[in-house]
Design an enzyme around this catalytic site. Structure first.
Site, PDB file in Angstrom:
ATOM      1  CD  GLU A 170      43.960  56.643  23.883  1.00  0.00           C
ATOM      2  OE1 GLU A 170      42.752  56.842  24.111  1.00  0.00           O
ATOM      3  OE2 GLU A 170      44.604  55.722  24.398  1.00  0.00           O
ATOM      4  CD  GLU A 239      46.863  55.963  27.921  1.00  0.00           C
ATOM      5  OE1 GLU A 239      46.096  54.983  27.779  1.00  0.00           O
ATOM      6  OE2 GLU A 239      46.481  57.142  27.885  1.00  0.00           O
TER       7      GLU A 239
END
Length: 1266
Positions: A170, A239
């Site tokens: 991320e 995710e």
């Protein structure tokens, strides 16, 4: 190895520190299980993997946590729960693939994002950027992990389960502030990953500029619109957030199964290849692993497998069914061509087809409020709002994301059957030894500065002591002022605890200030700083300070004379003495106190007990209600931090609706309750607690978590499956209704059409079984109905009931209105007209007119009181009301008026207040509905009769009042031409009395008046009630079997123009008062503006409003609603919002609940968002003030303007038995009684004949597990 879109996968994430992913599997669709293996007890691994496999998953994905595996530089730990290799081998043993997210930054709400705090001690090191010291350390760790899995042949080319690996995590979300160094860092990460030549793909999450051959992937609640940065890369979703993490001050967040399934279906509909659930099982943040700060110990995440490993239904089952149907059309999704057709009103169809494959179709309704019927290839399909129907053969709907056929399980906590806790627990205890710390003895090191807690302690403990001394020339009182970056501070002066304070979540820097008494000469100041998890996300997050870094720390005298201690000599001591002695271990040599009464609510106390582990194999939790804050250990293993004394925010819990984009605060439970009460205990028998704040362990007990109630509401043609999960069996059946059952789990009711054999069939199949399955069809249940439906006929009186937002308005009774003109009289002496002042109140016996010739008038004797929305029902007793009237006439009163003698109803928008209820019953002698309220009405009737009986004496007689002892008094009215009348009064509020008056004794209860119309015989006493008492009841409507007979139609309030700012009533560049802007034409006023931003970003929308209620919309989506507590109508509304690049429309719907009706200048009390300010605040406190932007205004609701509440309205209504529930901004309409109702009496509404529900019958079942 290359990855192609020739494989569809669903995966799941655990926290073992290991997620799932796949290589050769990329020839199929994959669904993955996300977890972090460190959050799981090792004993749980095989069971969780089996449940994942049974749920239709292909892989397990996990992070690898650097700070757990290398807690000190060069010292590694891969034992017990940290055994990464064993975890991956367990995955392989379960027949699943693995996705290894090495990172090593993980975020994961994990302490420091998974990076070791010791990195901060390396000279020149900067984290997660193009910094050589950091890259050197990161490369060493990543190489270690890669070498470990290679050595054990765990990579797919070696025959192992690992099909995907991940580098970094991320970073794209935070890369901007790092500039060019960030770009170079990502290139270096990619080169490092490629250099290992492991033969499986490397991925980078949320990294739009991921260098080839890295595959960039998507994280979020929805990823259907995600496109990889390379056209040859597969579309991977690493995710899919199944819920959200929990903070100590926040209620429990939930993501409904319908929305989660919708997101998955939309992803595969848009040619997704691999989807991983984050989390499929969350687990527990054991020890000190939580980040945040202020993340709870539980990391349940509302995942399909709960914190303890139990199956969460219906989420798990609903997804299992989805995975099965996706796999059923795998060939079409993998090898077919996709053709998508966009239709009107948010509808679209995607068809996968090709030579040699059976075509598969997705039918989508993206509309957030409106259901739809779609005619596709000659067949009609009903699509609920925000749902996807899947047709594996493009003909028959096999699955719809909003139609849940899986069971619902209600989990319960079962007391420990092995012993009678909590009384059986014998506690020993010992105080934390603070003696050396508070004196500054044996420090770990000293400096002349106030250091950052993370750097000073290297995060070895939550606790760090800062100790210094100060000399003063005489005893004196001063104020100790400490600026700290938190999170908690305990301050000691000369060994005494003078105060403790913790920071509210999100505002960790605060000023501690307490008065202290200093002794002449030396005084020791010891400050114990405590952290509650370290920051884990954001650019440069590792630089967020903790502790009393820099201070200042000051002593301020009464005359502002200041001693700045910031640069004094400071001694530091890391951790608690009990931690260093490891008193939580059974083999500790520590001495404990036993016997007698153990201390309660004493801070800095250790407690210890032993107990018998609960029977059976169900998950064990320890209930720590009564404790304050601290840490718990079972058998020497830390369960994590506890803080049950921290109550969550009391607002924000309400009805949940799966429709529309998910927001983490959109569906919450547990408001105003302890943030976390139960803690996962594993297999216990010794419990040790460190209590930091002061708690009471006498309530502590162990429980097991089991399924208590199972329910299902299954559409005909599907299989009903009920399971108690574990050794429990279905012990009793509460409801089994096949037809049109009503209600939801926990409140099912038999519908108006029910197959009367359903209960017996289900009971026979399920009771006594741990699991049962029944095909729900006519063959199983037959078709003979118990037809209890009341049919619509003619000749009855029908009243249309059209409440807005689900509140029923009843039109019954009239409002009694009192008019108050000034009362003119002619003065006998001057001939001038004059006015008379009068009294209003509960008592007016002491009032005297301002003119001696004026009569004594009581215009309002308040018979009760009005009711506000937040207040209980107020009552005034008949005895006291009678007392007030008797005392008034005893004191020569002339006229008395009851306010109210009948209250009535505030119809329409007539209530004031604000926040006065619709009922204006007022506890009056005649109630709101016109019924006589007894005994009040009868007691007053008797009083009026006796007053009238002595009217001549009261009107023409002379009054002689005599005050006696103990608040007794007698008043006698007498004259030559009248029969005398007497009042005997006892004003004492507690003591009864016996009064001897003119030779006779009279018993006077306290606070009462006896009336003697002839001054001899008592005819009435205000406290002696002889009237009957009536208890009113509500009787069901005998004309029809309500509520089941009510046929509801509905329609959503049309918000489309308002939320876009279309067709405003007027515009200004100011935020106007709602009363002035709307002229009180409606409770509702829209304030609409727009704002442009240069890129997608998250900001906080903050506004000051004078109330009373605010609903906020951003780009058409409701982001939150808030109402002011009664009496505090001005409040600050604040919500996180995601703004899109370029223009965003902000629409604020302000609602009033009655306008102010009393007080000086009451008409000037503002309402609405008058003046604001309205602001958008960024992550770095950059602010956009919208207060003086162009604001459009729209008065009222669209439905009100269309008068949809009239029977002759041309508005169209939705009909059918599945009307929306708990949905804001919805109009409902029903018919009560008969004929002029606008519900269509046709086959579409009521079926072709009695109970002809063959296409939509459902079986509702509710049973108990034991």
């Amino acid at each position: 190895m290359t990855v192609e879109r020739s494989s569809l996968m669903a995966t799941a994430e655990f926290y073992f520190l290991a997620p799932f992913t796949i290589p050769e599997a990329l020839q199929r669709i994959k669904v993955s299980f996300g977890t972090a293996f460190l959050l799981l007890l090792q004993i749980m691994w095989p069971d969780l993997m089996q449940k994942a496999k049974e749920g239709g998953l292909d892989a397990i994905e996990t992070y690898v946590f650097w700070n757990a595996h290398e807690p000190q530089r060069g010292q590694y730990n891969f034992e017990g729960n940290l055994d990464l290799i064993r975890f991956i081998k367990e995955i392989q043993n379960a027949g699943l693939y693995a996705i290894l997210r090495i990172g090593p930054y993980v975020c994961a709400e994990w302490n420091y994002g998974g990076l070791p705090a010791w990195l901060r001690q390396i000279p020149g090191l900067q984290m997660r950027t193009n910094n050589q010291p950091f890259k050197d350390e990161m490369q060493k760790f990543v190489t270690l992990i890669v070498d470990m899995v290679k050595k054990e042949s765990l990579l797919a080319p070696q025959g192992g389960p690992i099909i995907i690996t991940q580098i970094e995590n991320e970073y794209g979300n935070v890369q901007g502030p790092y500039g060019n160094a960030g770009k170079e860092y990502i290139k270096w990460c990619a080169k490092l990953a490629e250099s290992y030549q492991i033969g499986v793909p490397w991925i980078m999450c949320q990294q739009p500029d991921a260098p080839q051959p890295m595959i960039n992937t998507c994280n979020g609640f929805y990823c259907d619109n995600f496109t990889p940065n390379n056209s040859t890369s597969p579309k991977l979703w690493t995710e899919n957030w199944t819920g959200w993490f929990k903070a100590w001050d926040k209620p429990d967040p939930h993501r409904l199964a319908e929305d989660l399934a919708y997101s998955v279906a939309r992803f595969f509909q848009s040619s997704g290849t691999l989807q991983n659930y984050y989390m499929y099982h969350g687990g527990t943040n054991f020890g000190r692993t939580t980040g945040g700060p202020y993340i709870t110990t539980t990391y349940d995440y509302d995942a399909p497998l709960d914190e303890y490993g139990n199956i969460r239904q219906p989420k798990w089952g609903h997804l299992k069914n989805l995975h099965a149907v996706i796999k059923k059309m795998e060939k079409a999704l993998t090898y077919g061509n996709a053709e998508t057709t966009e239709l009107d009103n948010g509808l679209l169809v995607t068809k996968f087809f090709g030579i040699g494959v059976v075509p598969g179709c997705f039918l989508v309704n993206k509309n957030k409020t409106d259901d739809a019927t779609l005619d596709f290839e000659g067949t009609k399909y009903f699509l609920p709002a925000w749902s996807v129907s899947i047709l594996p053969d493009c003909k028959q709907e096999v699955y719809n994301t909003a139609k849940v056929n899986a069971q619902t399980s209600i989990m319960v906590k079962k007391s420990n059957q092995a012993e009678a806790e909590p009384t059986s627990l014998i506690w020993s205890w010992k105080p934390e030894d603070l003696s050396k710390a508070v004196q500054g003895l044996e420090p770990d090191f000293t400096t002349n500065t106030l250091r950052d807690q993370i750097l000073a302690s290297v995060d070895a403990s939550d606790y760090l002591w800062y100790i210094t001394s100060v000399n003063v020339s005489e005893d004196q009182q001063m104020s100790l002022q400490v600026n700290t970056a938190g999170h908690i501070l305990h301050a000691f002066v000369n060994g005494d605890l003078i105060g403790s304070e913790y920071a509210p979540n999100g505002k960790f820097s605060f000023v501690f200030e307490k008065d202290v008494v200093l002794n002449q000469e030396m005084n020791i100041i010891a400050l114990l700083s405590a952290t509650v998890g370290l920051k884990n996300y954001g650019p440069y997050y590792e630089l967020m300070p903790a502790g009393i870094v820099g201070g200042p720390v000051k002593l301020i005298g009464n005359y502002n004379d200041t001693i700045d201690l910031s640069f004094s000599k400071w001694s530091y001591k890391v951790g608690l003495n009990g931690e260093k002695q490891q008193v939580y271990l059974d083999n500790s040599n520590s001495t404990w106190n036993t016997g007698g009464i153990f201390p309660k609510k004493v801070p800095f106390t250790w407690y210890k007990t032993t107990f018998q582990a609960p029977l059976g194999s169900d998950p064990v939790v320890v209930d720590l209600l009564g404790m304050g804050k601290g840490t718990a250990w079972v058998n020497g293993q830390s369960l994590g931090r506890f803080w049950p004394s921290y109550l969550t925010w009391s607002g924000g819990c309400g009805p949940c609706d799966y429709r529309g984009p998910f927001q983490s605060n959109g569906c919450q439970t547990g408001c105003g309750e302890p943030a976390q009460r139960w803690y996962h205990a594993g297999e216990p028998n010794t419990l040790v607690l460190f209590e930091e704040a002061g708690g009471d362990p006498s309530q502590v007990n162990f429980q097991t978590v089991i399924v208590g109630i199972v329910c299902a509401n299954v559409v005909e043609g599907n299989i009903l499956t009920l399971s108690c999960q574990g050794p429990q069996k279905i012990s009793a059946l509460q409801v089994a209704s096949f037809g049109d059952p009503q209600g939801t789990c926990g409140s099912f009711q038999i519908g108006t059409c029910n197959v009367d054999s359903a209960y017996g069939i289900v009971r026979q199949a399920c009771v006594g079984q741990a699991t049962c399955s029944i095909l729900v069809d006519e063959k199983t249940f037959g078709s003979r109905f118990d037809d209890t439906k009341e049919h619509i006929g003619s000749g009855h009186n029908r009243n249309s009931v059209v409440p807005f937002g689900g509140k029923t308005t009843q039109f019954k009774g009239l409002r009694v209105i009192t008019v108050y003109p000034a009362v003119p009289f002619d003065d006998e002496t001057t001939g001038q007209r004059r006015h008379i002042n009068t009294c209003n109140g509960f008592y007016c016996d002491s009032i005297t007119p301002n003119n001696s010739t004026s009569p004594k008038l009581w215009t309002e004797n308040w018979t009760g009181w009005f009711k506000a929305w937040d207040k209980p029902d107020p009552h005034r007793f008949a005895e006291d009301l009678g007392y007030s009237v008797a005392r008034f006439f005893q004191s020569s009163g002339t006229l008395q008026n009851y306010y109210m003698y009948r209250g009535g109803t505030n119809f329409g928008r007539t209530t004031g207040g604000p926040y006065i209820t619709t009922t204006y019953d007022y506890d009056a002698p005649i109630d709101e509905c016109g019924n006589i309220r007894q005994p009040k009405w009868g007691n007053l009737k008797n009083l009026h009769a006796v007053i009238k009986k002595m009217e001549k004496a009261l009107t023409y007689g002379n009054a002689k009042a005599t005050k006696l002892v103990n608040r007794l008094s007698v008043t006698k009215f007498f004259d030559i031409a009248v029969v005398p009348g007497c009042f005997l009064a006892n004003k004492n509020k507690t003591d009864d009395a016996t009064l001897d008056f003119e030779g006779t004794k009279y018993f006077l209860p306290s606070w009462s008046v006896s009336i003697l119309p002839d001054c001899k015989q008592e005819v009435y006493n205000t406290a002696k009630v002889n009237a009957q008492t009536s208890i009113m009841v509500k009787k069901p409507n005998q004309a029809e079997a309500e509520p089941t007979s009510l046929m509801w139609s509905w329609k959503p309030e049309d918000l489309s123009k308002a939320v876009q700012g279309l067709e405003p009533d007027f515009t200004t560049n100011t935020l106007r008062d709602q009363i002035l802007a709307s002229v009180d034409a409606s409770d509702y006023l829209w304030y609409i503006t727009s704002v442009n931003v240069s890129q997608d970003e998250q900001m906080s929308l903050q506004m000051n409003t004078a109330g009373h209620i605010l609903h906020a919309f951003v780009n058409g989506d409701l982001i939150g609603s808030e109402y002011a507590p009664n009496g505090k109508f001005s409040f600050v509304f604040e919500k996180e919002v995601v703004l899109n690049q370029e223009m965003n429309v902000i629409a604020l719907l302000s609602a009033t609940v009655g306008l102010k009706n009393y007080g000086p200048y009451y008409e000037l009390m503002p309402a609405g968002i008058v003046g604001g300010p309205v602001k958008l605040i960024g992550n770095y406190n950059d602010t956009i003030d919208l207060s003086f932007s162009k604001w459009s205004y729209k008065v009222g609701l669209n439905g009100k303007k269309q008068q949809v509440y009239l029977d002759n309205s041309n508005s169209s209504w939705n009909t059918g038995d599945m009307f929306p529930k708990k949905v804001p901004f919805t109009w409902y309409k029903a018919c009560v009684g008969q004929a002029t109702c606008s519900v269509p009496m046709d086959e579409k509404t009521f079926g072709a004949s009695q109970c002809n529900y063959s296409s939509s019958r459902r079986l509702a079942v509710q049973a108990t597990c034991a």
